[in-house]
Design a protein around this motif. Structure first.
Motif, PDB file in Angstrom:
ATOM      1  N   LEU A 766     -24.008  44.389  44.457  1.00  0.00           N
ATOM      2  CA  LEU A 766     -23.183  43.210  44.387  1.00  0.00           C
ATOM      3  C   LEU A 766     -22.335  43.597  43.037  1.00  0.00           C
ATOM      4  O   LEU A 766     -21.331  43.078  42.702  1.00  0.00           O
ATOM      5  N   ARG A 767     -23.026  44.213  42.075  1.00  0.00           N
ATOM      6  CA  ARG A 767     -22.479  44.341  40.802  1.00  0.00           C
ATOM      7  C   ARG A 767     -21.247  45.405  40.666  1.00  0.00           C
ATOM      8  O   ARG A 767     -20.206  45.325  40.014  1.00  0.00           O
ATOM      9  N   ALA A 768     -21.662  46.281  41.892  1.00  0.00           N
ATOM     10  CA  ALA A 768     -20.353  47.295  41.942  1.00  0.00           C
ATOM     11  C   ALA A 768     -19.357  46.459  42.518  1.00  0.00           C
ATOM     12  O   ALA A 768     -18.246  46.926  42.104  1.00  0.00           O
ATOM     13  N   LEU A 769     -19.407  45.499  43.470  1.00  0.00           N
ATOM     14  CA  LEU A 769     -18.214  44.764  43.851  1.00  0.00           C
ATOM     15  C   LEU A 769     -17.283  44.170  42.785  1.00  0.00           C
ATOM     16  O   LEU A 769     -16.248  44.004  42.549  1.00  0.00           O
ATOM     17  N   GLN A 770     -18.263  43.573  41.934  1.00  0.00           N
ATOM     18  CA  GLN A 770     -17.536  42.855  40.679  1.00  0.00           C
ATOM     19  C   GLN A 770     -16.947  43.790  39.605  1.00  0.00           C
ATOM     20  O   GLN A 770     -15.832  43.735  39.464  1.00  0.00           O
ATOM     21  N   GLU A 771     -17.655  44.980  39.579  1.00  0.00           N
ATOM     22  CA  GLU A 771     -16.912  46.101  38.830  1.00  0.00           C
ATOM     23  C   GLU A 771     -15.616  46.579  39.440  1.00  0.00           C
ATOM     24  O   GLU A 771     -14.742  46.921  38.721  1.00  0.00           O
ATOM     25  N   PHE A 772     -15.433  46.757  40.642  1.00  0.00           N
ATOM     26  CA  PHE A 772     -14.509  47.466  41.371  1.00  0.00           C
ATOM     27  C   PHE A 772     -13.496  46.135  41.935  1.00  0.00           C
ATOM     28  O   PHE A 772     -13.682  46.291  43.151  1.00  0.00           O
ATOM     29  N   THR A 773     -12.730  45.556  41.144  1.00  0.00           N
ATOM     30  CA  THR A 773     -11.865  44.705  41.765  1.00  0.00           C
ATOM     31  C   THR A 773     -10.520  45.008  41.704  1.00  0.00           C
ATOM     32  O   THR A 773      -9.618  44.687  42.244  1.00  0.00           O
ATOM     33  N   GLU A 774     -10.257  46.429  41.056  1.00  0.00           N
ATOM     34  CA  GLU A 774      -9.020  46.824  40.807  1.00  0.00           C
ATOM     35  C   GLU A 774      -8.430  47.519  41.952  1.00  0.00           C
ATOM     36  O   GLU A 774      -9.189  47.907  42.922  1.00  0.00           O
TER      37      GLU A 774
END
Length: 977
Positions: A766-774
């Motif tokens: 879930l944190r990875a999804l937030q990190e990779f929004t670009e």
């Protein structure tokens, strides 16, 4: 453990840290110095005698327990001798094993606290989980050592369990911070204060996105605080908001008082912003400007270039240096030496040794990615262990390389069909595309068509973000195949996606004599039978379908191209059928997030890879939130979307309770209309619901993951997912890709059950999804998935240990070298970088300019990866855009980066500086032109002399020249040449 650096001012001790003139203190002001031990275990010489006595007694008991085995007795004796030596000398990597002998009492940290001490716990649920994991690992290690006759430490009588520590803590006043209520049950707190906090969305440097949000917050009576780090940013922000009629809400500087219902703009630093619904909104410059780096991330790369997608590392991560092995990254260390003040990556190795890697080489340090749960052993600097490990893995990897080459050779020698070059119709078809192609898209199309024209079967993977134009690549490939009277099969994972592809293909091929059919549940048995017969007779040119296409009754008269959309969504049996179809047919696979095995195959060169990383024009990243499920947040998200005329996807992935969920939502948001969609509905029902949703006959579709792949509905710009922790990373990414497919800002809410303690893997996903929004994050997410799940095996479990020994990146590097060696290819010579970085000037990013170490490492890494001066220019413009005008050390950093890149182009071998001269040496065989020689003479005049003995060389007399002046003159020559 490690040496302590003590600094003096004059003959007086100042501090144990670096000092500046502003922080100089005299001896009389210095009350005390604390020098902390480098290990948890504190070695005290006065306790050695007692420790040796206890060790001897433990050894005697250990010998009695393994009486029968002479070999075990010998190993135990050797171990005793080694531990005794360590205890006497106070050195050794395993010194912590002696702790029970030096300190035999069972004492915990809690015992050192004075009565009534306030204890603050951060996320105790996660702490307890880590305690249990550490205990299990400890038990396993000690048990193995004992069985091998190498241990006699009474660890179980010595260490506390996490539960025991928690019981001890209950006698103290506790303040507990936790985002999960469930973890509080261990301590049964007397009072619980609950704050609902949302992470702040980024505004991409666009005041037109910020102003409506600020106005909405103020209308709710909330306090709004905008924090920037620079005066110039503050003035610009005030002007932007005045233009949007928000000046009337301005309040005094924020540090005096936070006024309720007012807008305040101040200078300060927080790592990120947040919102306390109904009360407070804090927006930092990270959200205001930080994501503008997106623009240059989309710069052109060569096909298959994955260097820019390497996993990023932060302090505490394990990293791999190609020459020194596995270490732990500590952070950035600023060191002043003869060459000036520079930043270095600080890495700790076994025994506490430290390696300082110049940031100019930041690209060669890789994050360690190994099998899930594996903790690597630190390498020893200067030892032969790492070289031996690499050599061992390289030897084993040769067999794998041999198998890979065999696969590759079989593919290249299998007879295939060479499609004809493009026709006039092909050009007409491509010109009818209503949008402008992105550079990456054009490159992928060219690579696919070039593969199709070769006389062996194509096997190409096109990896690109959702909505980046992969379907158009497939359409053009299909048209090329049909031109040569070959049939095309398009295989998709869901009926809904099959329907959408069917309409897209029909629309694009409308002006051409091409018959397109669809095989899925949306066709009646009678229609399916007719289509299958027509396909077998060659009457159908393109057939689009789900796994129905893989049925035994489906036979093609002359199949030329197989297009697979999201191969990872098909099961094992389906993949076997696909494999059979691939034998001598061109295959094009489309994906946003390749699964680890597919990714490894592509990185290893067994499958050809095309990357599409450039976003379509005017596309905005999806604002992503990860939070506990809250009816208030759900209501607010749905209302917000329908009030701007949009629609909502609400994912509830349980068919049994989906109707109850829809009824709850209808009661929660009576202003909106809801319908249901799932895979167990009748075909005509499902088709009707989807068409009604497409035609905006209702607001919110409550559905299962049936919407996961390929749907393109530009009006749907809010996604809410229940129990997001139960999904895989690629699946979550695909779901998020269903929104944000227009120029409108989109929102994705990934929720998990209230009070639920997430597993570490779920939290990382879930944190990875937030990190990779670009944009262009799909490939990065696949690499992160590889990192979270662990690098698996390519052709069998035998590779697992080799990946663990050296990490995934190094394993792939060794594999590539082995493949090249077996092919008889020469290893590409990596010419040593010109040593222009040795000039004696300060060059770094100051802490008060770029405060976040992770951002700093990313900038250094991108500078090290730059291959053209244009890339350095773009990065400098981006840094200035994000952090303001560059200070002098940062300007010199970018100037030196340009010199490094330009020197390589000009065949400069070395730039060496001594006390009164600077020598620029060029590669052997280099001959400068007349204009270049004139430029050198014009800038340096009488200070200059040339030499051609053993290669062209320029010598400059630097007497009387300052380092900065010299750098400017050198740059004016090399950057103009």
């Amino acid at each position: 453990g490690n040496p302590v650096r003590l600094e003096f001012w004059g003959d007086e001790l100042t501090s144990i840290r670096e000092f500046s003139p502003e922080t100089q203190r005299s001896k009389r002001d210095l009350e005390r110095i604390e020098i902390w031990p480098a290990r948890e275990f504190v070695y005290r010489p006065e306790l050695v005698e007692a420790a040796l006595s206890r060790l001897k007694e433990a050894y005697r008991r250990g010998k009695e327990q393994i009486k029968g085995s002479r070999e075990a007795q010998t190993r135990l004796s050797q171990r005793y001798a080694r531990l005794s030596e360590m205890a006497s000398e106070g050195t050794g990597f395993s010194l912590h094993l002696l702790q029970p002998y030096f300190y035999p009492s069972q004492v915990s940290l809690v015992d050192y606290l004075p009565p009534g001490s306030l204890v603050v716990l951060d996320d105790p649920g996660r702490l307890l989980e880590q305690w249990r994991s550490a205990t299990a690992l400890l038990e396993s290690d000690y048990k193995r050592l004992f069985q091998e006759g190498r241990n006699f430490t009474p660890w179980r009588d010595y260490y506390f369990s996490g539960e025991e520590i928690c019981q001890h803590l209950k006698s103290f006043p506790l303040l507990i911070f936790s985002h999960l209520m469930g973890s509080l049950s261990i301590f049964a707190p007397q009072e619980v204060v609950k704050l609902t906090v949302k992470e702040m969305q980024p505004f991409l440097g666009r005041p037109d996105l910020l102003a409506p949000e600020v106005r909405g917050w103020l209308q709710k009576g909330m306090t709004v605080l905008l924090l920037v780090q620079r005066e110039v940013q503050k003035r610009q922000l005030e002007n932007d908001l005045r233009e949007r009629e928000l000046a009337g809400f301005f309040a005094p500087e924020w540090w005096s008082v936070l006024e309720k219902g007012r807008l305040q703009i101040g200078m300060g630093y927080l790592s990120r912003g947040f919102e306390v619904p109904g009360r407070l909104a804090v927006v930092t410059d990270e959200e205001l400007y930080g994501k503008k780096k997106v623009r240059s991330r989309a710069r052109l790369r060569t096909a298959g270039d994955t260097s820019a997608f390497r996993p990023e590392f932060v302090s505490g991560d394990y990293v791999v240096h190609p020459h020194h092995g596995i270490g732990r990254y500590v952070g950035i260390k600023r060191i002043t030496g003869e060459e000036g003040t520079r930043d270095y990556l600080e890495i700790v190795y076994a025994g506490g040794d430290r390696l300082y890697v110049p940031v100019t080489q930041a690209d060669i340090v890789q994050k360690y990615v190994g099998p899930e749960g594996h903790v690597p052993r630190l390498s020893r600097i200067g030892g032969a262990d790492w070289a031996r490990t690499k050599q061992r893995v390289k030897k084993k990897v040769k067999q794998l390389a041999h198998d890979l080459l065999k696969l590759y050779a079989e593919r290249k020698t299998t007879p295939g069909y060479a499609f004809s070059p493009d026709t006039v119709w092909q050009k007409e078809f491509e010109e009818a595309f209503p949008y402008e192609e992105t550079p990456d898209q054009l490159r992928a199309i060219a690579e696919v068509k070039a593969d199709m024209e070769k006389p062996f079967p194509m096997d190409r993977l096109v990896c690109g973000d959702v909505g980046f134009g992969k379907t158009e690549v497939a359409l053009r490939a299909a048209f090329k195949a049909v031109q040569d009277n070959k049939q095309v099969a398009v295989l998709v994972p869901t009926t809904v996606l099959a329907q959408q592809h069917y309409h897209t293909f029909k629309e694009r091929f409308a002006n051409y004599p091409v018959r397109i059919e669809m095989l899925s549940r949306f066709r009646s048995p009678k229609e399916q039978k007719m289509i299958v017969e027509a396909v077998a007779k060659g009457l159908v040119d393109i057939v689009i379908g789900t796994h129905r296409l893989l049925s035994d009754d489906v036979r093609f008269r002359d199949l030329g191209l197989l297009i697979i959309d999201e191969e990872q969504r098909f099961g094992v049996n389906h993949k076997e059928k696909i494999k059979a179809m691939k034998t001598n047919v061109d295959v094009l696979t489309l994906t946003a997030t390749p699964i680890p095995r597919t990714l490894q195959m592509s990185l290893s060169g067994v499958r050809d890879l095309s990357l599409i990383t450039t976003p379509p024009q005017d596309r905005l990243p999806v604002q992503t939130y990860v939070l506990e499920y809250s009816p208030e947040v759900v209501r607010d998200a749905i209302l917000r979307e329908i009030q701007r005329g949009g629609q909502v996807f609400y994912v509830h992935n349980r068919v049994q309770t989906i109707e109850r969920c829809a009824a709850f939502l209808q009661k929660l948001v009576p202003e909106a209309s809801f319908r249901i969609a799932h895979g167990q509905m009748k075909e005509d029902e499902l088709e009707e619901v989807m068409w009604d949703f497409i035609n905006h006959k209702f607001d919110c579709l409550v559905c299962t993951t049936i919407i996961e792949n390929g749907l393109d509905l530009p009006n749907v710009n809010t996604l809410i997912v229940e129990n997001a922790d139960q999904f895989g990373l690629a699946q979550l990414y695909q779901l998020r890709g269903r929104v944000g497919r227009s120029s409108r800002l989109a929102y994705a809410y990934f929720t998990f059950e209230k009070d639920k303690i997430l597993t570490e893997q779920a939290e990382k996903r879930l944190r990875a999804l937030q990190e990779f929004t670009e944009f262009g994050s799909g490939f990065k997410l696949a690499l992160r998935d590889l990192e979270i799940r662990g690098a698996g095996n390519l052709l069998g479990p035998e590779q697992h240990g080799h990946v663990a020994a050296v990490g995934f990146d190094m394993f792939n590097q060794l594999l590539e070298e082995a493949v090249r060696e077996l092919k008889g290819e020469k290893k590409p010579e990596r010419r040593a970088e010109p040593r222009v970085w040795e000039l004696h000037v300060d060059s770094y990013l100051p802490d008060d300019y770029v405060g976040d170490p992770a951002q700093k490492v990313e900038i250094y890494r991108r500078l090290a990866l730059a291959k053209e001066t244009k890339e350095v220019d773009e990065l400098q413009a981006e840094v200035r855009d994000r952090f303001g005008p560059l200070p002098e050390p940062a300007l010199r950093l970018f100037t030196l980066a340009r010199l490094r890149v330009r020197s390589r182009e000009l065949q400069v071998r070395e730039v060496e500086q001594s006390d009164h001269s600077l020598v620029v040496r060029f590669q052997e065989g280099y001959a400068p032109g007349r204009e270049e020689l004139a430029l050198w003479s014009r800038v340096f005049g009488k200070r200059l002399s040339f030499s051609a003995a053993g290669g062209f060389e320029v010598r400059i007399n630097t007497r009387g020249l300052g380092s900065q002046e010299l750098l400017g003159m050198l740059a004016s020559v090399l950057l103009s040449a």
